[in-house]
Design a protein around this motif. Structure first.
Motif, mmCIF file in Angstrom:
data_model
loop_
_atom_site.group_PDB
_atom_site.id
_atom_site.type_symbol
_atom_site.label_atom_id
_atom_site.label_comp_id
_atom_site.label_asym_id
_atom_site.label_seq_id
_atom_site.Cartn_x
_atom_site.Cartn_y
_atom_site.Cartn_z
ATOM 1 N N VAL A 1 -3.090 3.624 12.643
ATOM 2 C CA VAL A 1 -3.780 3.981 11.343
ATOM 3 C C VAL A 1 -2.785 4.585 10.454
ATOM 4 N N THR A 2 -2.708 4.674 9.170
ATOM 5 C CA THR A 2 -1.914 5.396 8.325
ATOM 6 C C THR A 2 -2.979 6.590 7.694
ATOM 7 N N LEU A 3 -2.354 7.646 7.716
ATOM 8 C CA LEU A 3 -3.006 8.889 7.157
ATOM 9 C C LEU A 3 -2.302 8.948 5.734
ATOM 10 N N PRO A 4 -3.350 9.136 4.595
ATOM 11 C CA PRO A 4 -2.460 9.446 3.408
ATOM 12 C C PRO A 4 -1.887 10.631 3.459
ATOM 13 N N HIS A 5 -1.062 11.018 2.497
ATOM 14 C CA HIS A 5 -0.431 12.016 2.186
ATOM 15 C C HIS A 5 -1.309 13.238 2.083
ATOM 16 N N GLY A 6 -1.361 14.365 2.704
ATOM 17 C CA GLY A 6 -2.328 15.501 2.470
ATOM 18 C C GLY A 6 -3.372 15.281 3.619
ATOM 19 N N VAL A 7 -3.611 14.460 4.241
ATOM 20 C CA VAL A 7 -4.692 14.244 5.417
ATOM 21 C C VAL A 7 -3.916 14.378 6.773
ATOM 22 N N GLU A 8 -4.370 15.646 7.226
ATOM 23 C CA GLU A 8 -3.714 15.798 8.748
ATOM 24 C C GLU A 8 -4.650 15.244 9.674
ATOM 25 N N GLU A 9 -3.743 15.099 11.039
ATOM 26 C CA GLU A 9 -4.085 14.422 12.230
ATOM 27 C C GLU A 9 -5.434 15.157 12.427
ATOM 28 N N GLU A 10 -5.559 16.439 12.495
ATOM 29 C CA GLU A 10 -6.722 17.247 13.007
ATOM 30 C C GLU A 10 -7.943 16.951 12.090
ATOM 31 N N THR A 11 -7.628 16.742 10.875
ATOM 32 C CA THR A 11 -8.939 16.320 9.999
ATOM 33 C C THR A 11 -9.489 15.167 10.384
ATOM 34 N N VAL A 12 -8.757 14.028 10.870
ATOM 35 C CA VAL A 12 -9.203 13.050 11.317
ATOM 36 C C VAL A 12 -10.045 12.983 12.571
ATOM 37 N N ARG A 13 -9.277 13.924 13.464
ATOM 38 C CA ARG A 13 -9.671 14.047 14.869
ATOM 39 C C ARG A 13 -11.117 14.708 14.877
ATOM 40 N N GLY B 1 0.638 -1.245 0.048
ATOM 41 C CA GLY B 1 -0.095 -0.149 -0.025
ATOM 42 C C GLY B 1 0.912 1.350 0.015
ATOM 43 N N GLU B 2 0.228 2.412 -0.155
ATOM 44 C CA GLU B 2 0.920 3.644 0.027
ATOM 45 C C GLU B 2 1.210 4.195 1.218
ATOM 46 N N ALA B 3 2.592 4.678 1.415
ATOM 47 C CA ALA B 3 2.841 5.059 2.671
ATOM 48 C C ALA B 3 2.305 6.146 3.039
ATOM 49 N N GLY B 4 2.491 6.387 4.218
ATOM 50 C CA GLY B 4 1.779 7.665 4.895
ATOM 51 C C GLY B 4 2.360 7.624 6.410
ATOM 52 N N ARG B 5 1.605 8.804 7.110
ATOM 53 C CA ARG B 5 2.191 8.951 8.502
ATOM 54 C C ARG B 5 1.252 8.016 9.387
ATOM 55 N N ALA B 6 2.039 7.456 10.441
ATOM 56 C CA ALA B 6 1.091 6.633 11.305
ATOM 57 C C ALA B 6 0.594 7.169 12.518
ATOM 58 N N VAL B 7 -0.617 6.877 13.012
ATOM 59 C CA VAL B 7 -1.248 7.741 14.174
ATOM 60 C C VAL B 7 -1.541 6.834 15.102
ATOM 61 N N HIS B 8 -1.589 6.758 16.216
ATOM 62 C CA HIS B 8 -2.133 5.901 17.171
ATOM 63 C C HIS B 8 -3.361 6.228 17.525
ATOM 64 N N VAL B 9 -4.485 5.486 17.620
ATOM 65 C CA VAL B 9 -5.958 5.748 17.926
ATOM 66 C C VAL B 9 -6.497 4.896 19.112
ATOM 67 N N HIS B 10 -6.756 5.762 20.321
ATOM 68 C CA HIS B 10 -7.274 4.829 21.408
ATOM 69 C C HIS B 10 -8.683 5.230 21.820
ATOM 70 N N HIS C 1 -10.061 8.299 4.129
ATOM 71 C CA HIS C 1 -8.960 7.430 3.393
ATOM 72 C C HIS C 1 -8.015 7.114 4.090
ATOM 73 N N VAL C 2 -8.133 6.609 5.333
ATOM 74 C CA VAL C 2 -7.334 6.240 6.321
ATOM 75 C C VAL C 2 -7.367 4.756 6.474
ATOM 76 N N SER C 3 -5.984 4.218 6.246
ATOM 77 C CA SER C 3 -5.965 2.896 6.325
ATOM 78 C C SER C 3 -5.730 2.468 7.743
ATOM 79 N N ILE C 4 -6.306 1.152 8.187
ATOM 80 C CA ILE C 4 -6.059 0.488 9.396
ATOM 81 C C ILE C 4 -4.990 -0.458 9.439
ATOM 82 N N HIS C 5 -3.687 -0.063 10.145
ATOM 83 C CA HIS C 5 -2.820 -1.132 9.889
ATOM 84 C C HIS C 5 -2.557 -2.111 10.873
ATOM 85 N N ARG C 6 -3.160 -1.673 12.122
ATOM 86 C CA ARG C 6 -3.235 -2.662 13.123
ATOM 87 C C ARG C 6 -4.445 -2.250 14.166
#
Length: 174
Positions: A140-152, A83-92, A113-118
């Motif tokens: 989760v892996t945020l795709p390029h151009g998607v910021e953590e704040e958008t997901v939040r 898959g496409e690389a992106g920035r990893a974020v931990h969600v709890h 368009h966030v991918s669940i890695h684990r």
């Protein structure tokens, strides 16, 4: 060499991992990565193996034969490209258990368009007999151009409605 992803499930008993690892080694393969767990009397997992191309057919037949030998159903699939690389974020998240929590959160992640890695979830008793708590952790892996704040912002209305605590943190790969 051919990368294969194996999925395996069966009644928990001794020797399951040993039998699969013997089949990998007997066919010149290498066990690269795995996640295995016992859940409700079943033992299941995913395993990434590397097998010489000329041995793939014999190996997949041997792995499938483990169902008759030890009751473990093993399927193999060629590995993807990662898959496409992106920035990893931990969600709890944690809150009182209720139906639909995983569906709502995973749908909001998919819309971004966030991918669940684990992903791992579990329930446990709330303190002082306050019912059953549901807790989940994901990387989760945020795709390029998607910021953590958008997901939040996408998850916060769901967290408020379901009355769960939600944390998003930069994932530390160490």
């Amino acid at each position: 060499m051919t990368l294969l992803v194996l999925t395996a499930v069966g009644d928990d008993r001794e020797g399951l991992v040993s039998a699969l690892s013997r089949a990998v080694e007997a066919h010149g393969g290498n066990w690269l990565d795995s996640q295995l767990a016992r859940l409700a009397g079943k033992f299941a997992g995913i395993v990434l193996v590397d097998v010489p191309e000329e041995n793939v057919r014999a190996f997949t037949d041997a792995a499938a034969g483990l169902r008759e030998q030890i009751g473990w159903k093993v399927d193999s699939t060629p590995a993807g490209d990662g898959g496409e690389a992106g920035r990893a974020v931990h969600v709890h998240l944690v809150g009182l258990d209720r139906s639909g929590m995983v569906r709502r959160v995973s749908a909001a992640l998919a819309e971004q368009h966030v991918s669940i890695h684990r992903f791992r979830s579990w329930t446990h008793d709330a303190p002082q007999g306050g019912g059953l708590l549901f807790e989940a952790e994901a990387v989760v892996t945020l795709p390029h151009g998607v910021e953590e704040e958008t997901v939040r912002r996408a998850l916060e209305p769901i967290a408020d409605e379901l009355v769960v605590d939600l944390e998003l943190l930069e994932h530390d790969a160490s």
